[in-house]
Design a protein around this motif. Structure first.
Motif, PDB file in Angstrom:
ATOM      1  N   ARG A  66       0.836  -1.202   0.000  1.00 54.84           N
ATOM      2  CA  ARG A  66       0.000   0.000   0.000  1.00 54.84           C
ATOM      3  C   ARG A  66       0.869   1.248   0.000  1.00 54.84           C
ATOM      4  NH1 ARG A  66      -1.633   3.365   3.879  1.00 54.84           N
ATOM      5  NH2 ARG A  66      -0.635   2.090   5.468  1.00 54.84           N
TER       6      ARG A  66
ATOM      7  N   VAL B 231      -7.836   0.379  14.202  1.00 52.48           N
ATOM      8  CA  VAL B 231      -7.428  -0.305  12.969  1.00 52.48           C
ATOM      9  C   VAL B 231      -8.280   0.238  11.833  1.00 52.48           C
ATOM     10  CG1 VAL B 231      -7.171  -2.515  11.807  1.00 52.48           C
ATOM     11  CG2 VAL B 231      -6.808  -2.366  14.265  1.00 52.48           C
ATOM     12  N   LEU B 232      -7.626   0.678  10.765  1.00 54.78           N
ATOM     13  CA  LEU B 232      -8.320   1.183   9.584  1.00 54.78           C
ATOM     14  C   LEU B 232      -8.220   0.162   8.463  1.00 54.78           C
ATOM     15  CD1 LEU B 232      -7.166   4.914   9.481  1.00 54.78           C
ATOM     16  CD2 LEU B 232      -9.394   4.060  10.128  1.00 54.78           C
ATOM     17  N   TYR B 233      -9.314  -0.019   7.751  1.00 61.07           N
ATOM     18  CA  TYR B 233      -9.361  -0.940   6.625  1.00 61.07           C
ATOM     19  C   TYR B 233      -9.567  -0.144   5.336  1.00 61.07           C
ATOM     20  CZ  TYR B 233      -9.973  -4.596  10.111  1.00 61.07           C
ATOM     21  OH  TYR B 233      -9.804  -5.427  11.174  1.00 61.07           O
ATOM     22  N   LYS B 234      -8.812  -0.522   4.327  1.00 62.43           N
ATOM     23  CA  LYS B 234      -8.955   0.119   3.034  1.00 62.43           C
ATOM     24  C   LYS B 234     -10.083  -0.557   2.274  1.00 62.43           C
ATOM     25  CE  LYS B 234      -6.370   1.535  -1.052  1.00 62.43           C
ATOM     26  NZ  LYS B 234      -5.077   1.437  -1.778  1.00 62.43           N
ATOM     27  N   LEU B 235     -11.043   0.249   1.808  1.00 64.11           N
ATOM     28  CA  LEU B 235     -12.204  -0.283   1.118  1.00 64.11           C
ATOM     29  C   LEU B 235     -11.935  -0.397  -0.373  1.00 64.11           C
ATOM     30  CD1 LEU B 235     -14.939   1.845   2.879  1.00 64.11           C
ATOM     31  CD2 LEU B 235     -14.410  -0.529   3.321  1.00 64.11           C
ATOM     32  N   ASP B 236     -12.612  -1.339  -0.960  1.00 62.29           N
ATOM     33  CA  ASP B 236     -12.544  -1.484  -2.407  1.00 62.29           C
ATOM     34  C   ASP B 236     -13.361  -0.364  -3.062  1.00 62.29           C
ATOM     35  OD1 ASP B 236     -13.343  -4.178  -4.733  1.00 62.29           O
ATOM     36  OD2 ASP B 236     -11.945  -2.482  -4.858  1.00 62.29           O
TER      37      ASP B 236
ATOM     38  N   SER C 200     -17.183  -0.758  -2.998  1.00 60.01           N
ATOM     39  CA  SER C 200     -17.942  -0.680  -1.742  1.00 60.01           C
ATOM     40  C   SER C 200     -17.815   0.666  -1.045  1.00 60.01           C
ATOM     41  CB  SER C 200     -17.468  -1.788  -0.797  1.00 60.01           C
ATOM     42  OG  SER C 200     -16.099  -1.616  -0.486  1.00 60.01           O
TER      43      SER C 200
ATOM     44  N   HIS D  14     -20.428   3.203   2.452  1.00 63.45           N
ATOM     45  CA  HIS D  14     -19.948   3.863   3.671  1.00 63.45           C
ATOM     46  C   HIS D  14     -19.779   5.365   3.441  1.00 63.45           C
ATOM     47  CE1 HIS D  14     -18.974  -0.164   5.264  1.00 63.45           C
ATOM     48  NE2 HIS D  14     -18.549  -0.424   4.040  1.00 63.45           N
TER      49      HIS D  14
END
Length: 367
Positions: free
Chosen positions: A56, A189-194, A197, A201
Protein backbone atom coordinates in the motif's frame (compact mmCIF):
# COMPACT_ATOMS: atom_id res chain seq x y z
CA UNK A 1 64.50 -53.41 -9.95
CA UNK A 2 63.10 -56.89 -9.70
CA UNK A 3 59.70 -58.45 -10.28
CA UNK A 4 58.67 -58.29 -6.62
CA UNK A 5 59.15 -54.51 -6.37
CA UNK A 6 57.27 -53.91 -9.60
CA UNK A 7 54.30 -55.94 -8.39
CA UNK A 8 54.30 -54.10 -5.06
CA UNK A 9 54.30 -50.71 -6.82
CA UNK A 10 51.39 -51.69 -9.05
CA UNK A 11 49.46 -53.00 -6.06
CA UNK A 12 49.90 -49.73 -4.09
CA UNK A 13 48.88 -47.57 -7.06
CA UNK A 14 45.76 -49.70 -7.50
CA UNK A 15 44.95 -49.30 -3.78
CA UNK A 16 45.32 -45.47 -3.94
CA UNK A 17 43.16 -45.30 -7.04
CA UNK A 18 40.38 -47.24 -5.30
CA UNK A 19 40.45 -44.85 -2.29
CA UNK A 20 40.40 -41.82 -4.59
CA UNK A 21 37.47 -43.22 -6.51
CA UNK A 22 35.46 -43.69 -3.29
CA UNK A 23 36.27 -40.18 -2.13
CA UNK A 24 35.18 -38.64 -5.45
CA UNK A 25 31.87 -40.59 -5.30
CA UNK A 26 31.18 -39.34 -1.72
CA UNK A 27 32.07 -35.77 -2.64
CA UNK A 28 29.75 -35.91 -5.68
CA UNK A 29 26.84 -37.14 -3.51
CA UNK A 30 27.38 -34.31 -1.02
CA UNK A 31 27.53 -31.74 -3.82
CA UNK A 32 24.27 -33.05 -5.29
CA UNK A 33 22.48 -32.95 -1.91
CA UNK A 34 23.63 -29.36 -1.20
CA UNK A 35 22.57 -28.29 -4.70
CA UNK A 36 19.13 -29.85 -4.15
CA UNK A 37 18.70 -27.99 -0.82
CA UNK A 38 19.64 -24.68 -2.43
CA UNK A 39 17.24 -25.21 -5.30
CA UNK A 40 14.37 -26.07 -2.90
CA UNK A 41 15.05 -22.93 -0.84
CA UNK A 42 15.10 -20.78 -3.97
CA UNK A 43 11.80 -22.29 -5.11
CA UNK A 44 10.20 -21.56 -1.70
CA UNK A 45 11.35 -17.94 -1.78
CA UNK A 46 10.05 -17.56 -5.31
CA UNK A 47 6.63 -18.93 -4.26
CA UNK A 48 6.51 -16.49 -1.30
CA UNK A 49 7.37 -13.56 -3.52
CA UNK A 50 4.55 -14.56 -5.88
CA UNK A 51 1.98 -14.60 -3.04
CA UNK A 52 2.88 -11.11 -1.75
CA UNK A 53 0.49 -8.50 -3.09
CA UNK A 54 1.17 -4.94 -3.96
CA UNK A 55 2.30 -2.86 -0.99
CA UNK A 56 0.00 0.00 0.00
CA UNK A 57 1.15 3.50 -0.75
CA UNK A 58 1.77 5.34 2.52
CA UNK A 59 0.30 8.78 3.08
CA UNK A 60 2.37 11.80 4.06
CA UNK A 61 1.03 11.89 7.64
CA UNK A 62 1.83 8.26 8.51
CA UNK A 63 5.40 9.10 9.51
CA UNK A 64 3.99 11.17 12.42
CA UNK A 65 1.66 10.30 15.30
CA UNK A 66 -1.78 10.56 13.76
CA UNK A 67 -5.44 9.63 14.11
CA UNK A 68 -8.81 10.67 12.71
CA UNK A 69 -11.14 12.23 15.24
CA UNK A 70 -14.74 11.18 15.78
CA UNK A 71 -15.79 14.24 13.73
CA UNK A 72 -13.57 13.33 10.76
CA UNK A 73 -10.64 15.71 11.44
CA UNK A 74 -7.06 14.62 10.77
CA UNK A 75 -4.84 15.16 13.84
CA UNK A 76 -1.04 14.75 13.66
CA UNK A 77 1.73 14.98 16.28
CA UNK A 78 5.52 14.90 16.24
CA UNK A 79 7.49 11.90 17.44
CA UNK A 80 10.57 13.95 18.39
CA UNK A 81 11.87 17.53 18.33
CA UNK A 82 12.79 17.44 14.64
CA UNK A 83 9.32 16.25 13.66
CA UNK A 84 7.77 18.96 15.83
CA UNK A 85 9.81 21.50 13.87
CA UNK A 86 8.73 20.00 10.53
CA UNK A 87 5.05 19.83 11.49
CA UNK A 88 4.84 23.50 12.43
CA UNK A 89 6.98 24.88 9.61
CA UNK A 90 5.64 22.73 6.77
CA UNK A 91 2.14 21.52 7.67
CA UNK A 92 0.61 24.25 9.88
CA UNK A 93 -1.64 26.05 7.40
CA UNK A 94 -4.23 28.86 7.80
CA UNK A 95 -7.34 27.53 9.56
CA UNK A 96 -5.43 24.80 11.42
CA UNK A 97 -5.22 24.69 15.21
CA UNK A 98 -2.10 24.10 17.31
CA UNK A 99 -2.52 21.99 20.49
CA UNK A 100 0.12 21.49 23.17
CA UNK A 101 0.23 20.15 26.74
CA UNK A 102 0.87 22.63 29.56
CA UNK A 103 4.24 21.01 30.35
CA UNK A 104 7.71 21.05 28.84
CA UNK A 105 8.72 18.05 26.77
CA UNK A 106 5.46 17.36 24.93
CA UNK A 107 4.54 16.65 21.34
CA UNK A 108 3.27 19.43 19.05
CA UNK A 109 -0.21 18.46 17.83
CA UNK A 110 -2.01 20.01 14.86
CA UNK A 111 -5.69 19.73 13.93
CA UNK A 112 -5.96 19.95 10.16
CA UNK A 113 -8.94 22.16 9.29
CA UNK A 114 -8.78 23.17 5.61
CA UNK A 115 -12.39 24.40 5.60
CA UNK A 116 -11.67 27.03 8.27
CA UNK A 117 -14.94 26.34 10.13
CA UNK A 118 -14.90 26.34 13.96
CA UNK A 119 -13.79 22.99 15.39
CA UNK A 120 -16.18 21.22 17.76
CA UNK A 121 -15.19 20.71 21.44
CA UNK A 122 -15.14 16.92 21.09
CA UNK A 123 -12.27 17.04 18.59
CA UNK A 124 -10.41 19.57 20.77
CA UNK A 125 -10.70 17.24 23.77
CA UNK A 126 -9.39 14.29 21.76
CA UNK A 127 -6.43 16.32 20.47
CA UNK A 128 -5.69 17.57 24.01
CA UNK A 129 -5.72 13.99 25.30
CA UNK A 130 -3.23 13.03 22.59
CA UNK A 131 -0.94 15.95 23.48
CA UNK A 132 -0.99 15.04 27.19
CA UNK A 133 -0.40 11.31 26.57
CA UNK A 134 2.60 12.03 24.30
CA UNK A 135 4.29 14.12 26.98
CA UNK A 136 6.27 13.74 30.20
CA UNK A 137 2.97 13.44 32.12
CA UNK A 138 2.46 9.90 30.76
CA UNK A 139 5.57 8.50 32.47
CA UNK A 140 5.10 10.65 35.59
CA UNK A 141 1.38 9.63 35.80
CA UNK A 142 0.32 13.21 36.46
CA UNK A 143 -2.85 14.81 35.11
CA UNK A 144 -2.24 18.09 33.28
CA UNK A 145 -4.31 20.25 30.99
CA UNK A 146 -3.67 21.19 27.37
CA UNK A 147 -4.38 24.36 25.39
CA UNK A 148 -5.05 25.28 21.76
CA UNK A 149 -4.27 28.39 19.72
CA UNK A 150 -4.73 29.52 16.15
CA UNK A 151 -2.04 29.10 13.50
CA UNK A 152 -1.04 32.79 13.54
CA UNK A 153 -0.22 32.69 17.28
CA UNK A 154 2.66 30.22 16.81
CA UNK A 155 6.02 31.72 15.86
CA UNK A 156 9.68 30.77 15.85
CA UNK A 157 10.89 34.29 16.65
CA UNK A 158 12.34 34.36 20.15
CA UNK A 159 12.35 37.53 22.28
CA UNK A 160 15.51 39.61 22.38
CA UNK A 161 18.33 37.92 24.24
CA UNK A 162 16.78 34.44 24.13
CA UNK A 163 17.17 31.39 21.91
CA UNK A 164 14.64 28.75 20.92
CA UNK A 165 15.96 25.25 20.38
CA UNK A 166 14.63 22.85 17.78
CA UNK A 167 11.06 21.76 18.41
CA UNK A 168 10.15 24.72 20.68
CA UNK A 169 8.01 27.70 19.65
CA UNK A 170 6.66 30.95 21.06
CA UNK A 171 2.92 31.32 21.69
CA UNK A 172 1.68 34.91 21.41
CA UNK A 173 -1.75 35.91 22.63
CA UNK A 174 -4.40 34.10 24.62
CA UNK A 175 -4.20 30.35 25.28
CA UNK A 176 -7.50 28.49 25.21
CA UNK A 177 -7.22 25.77 27.84
CA UNK A 178 -8.93 22.40 27.47
CA UNK A 179 -10.40 20.58 30.51
CA UNK A 180 -8.24 17.88 32.08
CA UNK A 181 -8.72 14.39 30.73
CA UNK A 182 -7.64 10.98 32.02
CA UNK A 183 -4.44 9.40 30.72
CA UNK A 184 -6.32 6.92 28.54
CA UNK A 185 -5.16 5.90 25.09
CA UNK A 186 -6.51 3.46 22.52
CA UNK A 187 -5.44 1.73 19.31
CA UNK A 188 -7.58 1.73 16.19
CA UNK A 189 -7.43 -0.31 12.97
CA UNK A 190 -8.32 1.18 9.58
CA UNK A 191 -9.36 -0.94 6.63
CA UNK A 192 -8.96 0.12 3.03
CA UNK A 193 -12.20 -0.28 1.12
CA UNK A 194 -12.54 -1.48 -2.41
CA UNK A 195 -13.73 1.02 -4.97
CA UNK A 196 -16.95 -0.93 -5.45
CA UNK A 197 -17.94 -0.68 -1.74
CA UNK A 198 -17.11 2.98 -1.09
CA UNK A 199 -20.67 4.19 -1.75
CA UNK A 200 -21.99 1.95 1.06
CA UNK A 201 -19.95 3.86 3.67
CA UNK A 202 -20.54 7.33 2.30
CA UNK A 203 -21.97 9.05 5.41
CA UNK A 204 -20.43 6.87 8.17
CA UNK A 205 -18.18 9.64 9.55
CA UNK A 206 -20.24 12.64 8.52
CA UNK A 207 -20.41 15.51 11.02
CA UNK A 208 -24.03 15.84 12.11
CA UNK A 209 -25.39 19.34 12.74
CA UNK A 210 -28.01 20.16 15.35
CA UNK A 211 -30.77 20.23 12.74
CA UNK A 212 -29.87 16.75 11.47
CA UNK A 213 -29.79 15.37 15.01
CA UNK A 214 -33.23 16.88 15.72
CA UNK A 215 -34.62 15.36 12.51
CA UNK A 216 -33.14 11.97 13.45
CA UNK A 217 -34.74 12.14 16.91
CA UNK A 218 -38.09 13.22 15.45
CA UNK A 219 -38.01 10.30 13.02
CA UNK A 220 -37.39 7.87 15.89
CA UNK A 221 -40.20 9.49 17.88
CA UNK A 222 -42.63 9.12 14.97
CA UNK A 223 -41.74 5.45 14.59
CA UNK A 224 -42.72 4.75 18.21
CA UNK A 225 -46.13 3.02 18.61
CA UNK A 226 -48.96 5.33 19.74
CA UNK A 227 -51.46 4.04 22.30
CA UNK A 228 -55.11 4.63 21.39
CA UNK A 229 -57.52 6.32 23.78
CA UNK A 230 -59.89 3.34 23.91
CA UNK A 231 -57.15 1.04 25.29
CA UNK A 232 -57.18 0.62 29.05
CA UNK A 233 -53.94 1.62 30.82
CA UNK A 234 -53.54 0.54 34.44
CA UNK A 235 -51.10 2.72 36.40
CA UNK A 236 -49.29 1.87 39.59
CA UNK A 237 -51.81 3.81 41.66
CA UNK A 238 -54.69 1.88 40.15
CA UNK A 239 -52.91 -1.41 40.88
CA UNK A 240 -52.31 -0.35 44.48
CA UNK A 241 -55.98 0.67 44.88
CA UNK A 242 -57.32 -2.73 43.77
CA UNK A 243 -59.67 -4.39 46.20
CA UNK A 244 -57.95 -6.99 48.34
CA UNK A 245 -61.09 -9.09 48.45
CA UNK A 246 -60.84 -9.78 44.71
CA UNK A 247 -57.31 -11.08 45.15
CA UNK A 248 -58.40 -13.24 48.03
CA UNK A 249 -61.24 -14.64 45.95
CA UNK A 250 -58.76 -15.59 43.21
CA UNK A 251 -56.58 -17.35 45.75
CA UNK A 252 -59.58 -19.20 47.16
CA UNK A 253 -60.33 -20.79 43.80
CA UNK A 254 -57.19 -22.89 44.04
CA UNK A 255 -58.07 -24.16 47.56
CA UNK A 256 -60.24 -27.21 48.38
CA UNK A 257 -63.89 -26.73 49.35
CA UNK A 258 -63.39 -27.41 53.08
CA UNK A 259 -60.71 -24.70 53.37
CA UNK A 260 -62.90 -22.29 51.41
CA UNK A 261 -65.82 -22.77 53.84
CA UNK A 262 -63.60 -22.34 56.92
CA UNK A 263 -62.01 -19.18 55.50
CA UNK A 264 -65.46 -17.68 54.72
CA UNK A 265 -66.72 -18.43 58.24
CA UNK A 266 -63.67 -16.76 59.81
CA UNK A 267 -64.23 -13.64 57.69
CA UNK A 268 -67.91 -13.54 58.69
CA UNK A 269 -67.03 -13.85 62.41
CA UNK A 270 -64.57 -10.96 62.16
CA UNK A 271 -67.14 -8.73 60.46
CA UNK A 272 -69.77 -9.53 63.15
CA UNK A 273 -67.31 -8.69 65.94
CA UNK A 274 -66.48 -5.34 64.33
CA UNK A 275 -70.19 -4.50 63.99
CA UNK A 276 -70.89 -5.39 67.67
CA UNK A 277 -68.00 -3.23 68.90
CA UNK A 278 -69.25 -0.29 66.87
CA UNK A 279 -72.82 -0.67 68.27
CA UNK A 280 -71.63 -1.03 71.90
CA UNK A 281 -69.26 1.97 71.91
CA UNK A 282 -70.29 4.50 69.25
CA UNK A 283 -67.85 7.44 68.81
CA UNK A 284 -66.07 7.10 72.16
CA UNK A 285 -62.70 8.68 72.96
CA UNK A 286 -60.48 8.55 76.06
CA UNK A 287 -57.94 11.03 77.42
CA UNK A 288 -55.33 9.83 79.92
CA UNK A 289 -53.21 12.35 81.81
CA UNK A 290 -50.00 11.33 83.53
CA UNK A 291 -48.87 13.26 86.62
CA UNK A 292 -45.36 12.72 87.88
CA UNK A 293 -43.91 13.85 91.16
CA UNK A 294 -40.68 15.71 90.47
CA UNK A 295 -39.46 15.49 94.07
CA UNK A 296 -39.85 11.72 94.19
CA UNK A 297 -37.89 11.37 90.93
CA UNK A 298 -35.06 13.54 92.28
CA UNK A 299 -34.89 11.53 95.52
CA UNK A 300 -34.78 8.23 93.60
CA UNK A 301 -32.00 9.60 91.39
CA UNK A 302 -29.96 10.61 94.46
CA UNK A 303 -30.39 7.20 96.09
CA UNK A 304 -29.22 5.52 92.88
CA UNK A 305 -26.07 7.69 92.85
CA UNK A 306 -25.28 6.81 96.47
CA UNK A 307 -25.69 3.06 95.83
CA UNK A 308 -23.40 3.28 92.78
CA UNK A 309 -20.70 5.00 94.86
CA UNK A 310 -20.92 2.38 97.60
CA UNK A 311 -20.61 -0.46 95.06
CA UNK A 312 -17.54 1.13 93.43
CA UNK A 313 -15.85 1.57 96.84
CA UNK A 314 -16.47 -2.08 97.71
CA UNK A 315 -15.02 -3.24 94.36
CA UNK A 316 -11.89 -1.11 94.88
CA UNK A 317 -11.39 -2.57 98.39
CA UNK A 318 -11.68 -6.14 97.05
CA UNK A 319 -9.15 -5.42 94.30
CA UNK A 320 -6.65 -3.93 96.79
CA UNK A 321 -7.05 -6.98 99.09
CA UNK A 322 -6.44 -9.41 96.21
CA UNK A 323 -3.32 -7.49 95.16
CA UNK A 324 -1.97 -7.55 98.72
CA UNK A 325 -2.54 -11.28 99.02
CA UNK A 326 -0.76 -11.99 95.73
CA UNK A 327 2.20 -9.77 96.72
CA UNK A 328 2.52 -11.63 100.05
CA UNK A 329 2.43 -14.99 98.30
CA UNK A 330 5.13 -13.86 95.89
CA UNK A 331 7.38 -12.53 98.68
CA UNK A 332 7.17 -15.75 100.74
CA UNK A 333 10.16 -18.12 100.31
CA UNK A 334 9.51 -21.33 98.38
CA UNK A 335 9.46 -24.62 100.27
CA UNK A 336 11.57 -27.63 99.52
CA UNK A 337 10.66 -29.23 96.15
CA UNK A 338 8.44 -26.37 94.99
CA UNK A 339 11.06 -24.97 92.58
CA UNK A 340 11.39 -28.29 90.72
CA UNK A 341 7.60 -28.64 90.57
CA UNK A 342 7.23 -25.13 89.14
CA UNK A 343 9.94 -25.85 86.54
CA UNK A 344 8.20 -29.08 85.49
CA UNK A 345 4.85 -27.26 85.25
CA UNK A 346 6.38 -24.54 83.07
CA UNK A 347 7.90 -27.07 80.66
CA UNK A 348 4.67 -29.08 80.59
CA UNK A 349 2.26 -26.18 80.01
CA UNK A 350 4.49 -23.72 78.11
CA UNK A 351 2.57 -24.27 74.81
CA UNK A 352 -0.84 -24.07 76.49
CA UNK A 353 -3.01 -20.98 75.90
CA UNK A 354 -5.69 -19.57 78.14
CA UNK A 355 -8.38 -20.98 75.83
CA UNK A 356 -6.90 -24.47 76.10
CA UNK A 357 -6.70 -24.14 79.87
CA UNK A 358 -10.36 -23.10 80.11
CA UNK A 359 -11.45 -26.02 77.91
CA UNK A 360 -9.50 -28.50 80.06
CA UNK A 361 -11.00 -27.07 83.27
CA UNK A 362 -14.52 -27.34 81.80
CA UNK A 363 -13.82 -30.96 80.83
CA UNK A 364 -12.57 -31.77 84.36
CA UNK A 365 -15.54 -30.06 85.99
CA UNK A 366 -17.97 -32.07 83.82
CA UNK A 367 -16.24 -35.35 84.69
Amino acid sequence: MNAFRNSRRYYESKKHSIVKEQKTIDAGDKALKSAEKKTFELLKQASKIKTIGKSRKQYWFEKFYWFISSENYLIIGGRDQQQNEIIVKRYLKPGDLYVHADVQGASSVIIKNPSGNPVAPKTLNEAGCMAVCYSVAWEAKVLTSAYWVHHNQVSKQAPSGEYLKTGSFMIRGKKNFIPQTALVFGIGVLYKLDDNSVFRHKDDRKIKTTEEEMNYLNAEYEEMPIVEENEEIISEKAISNLNIEDVEDKQEDNRPETEKNEYKESLEDEQTKKEESETMFPDTSFQIKLVSNINSAENSFKTEEITDKVETNEKEKKKSANVAQTSKAMNQPLKRGQKSRLAKMKTKYKDQDEEDRELIMQYLSVN
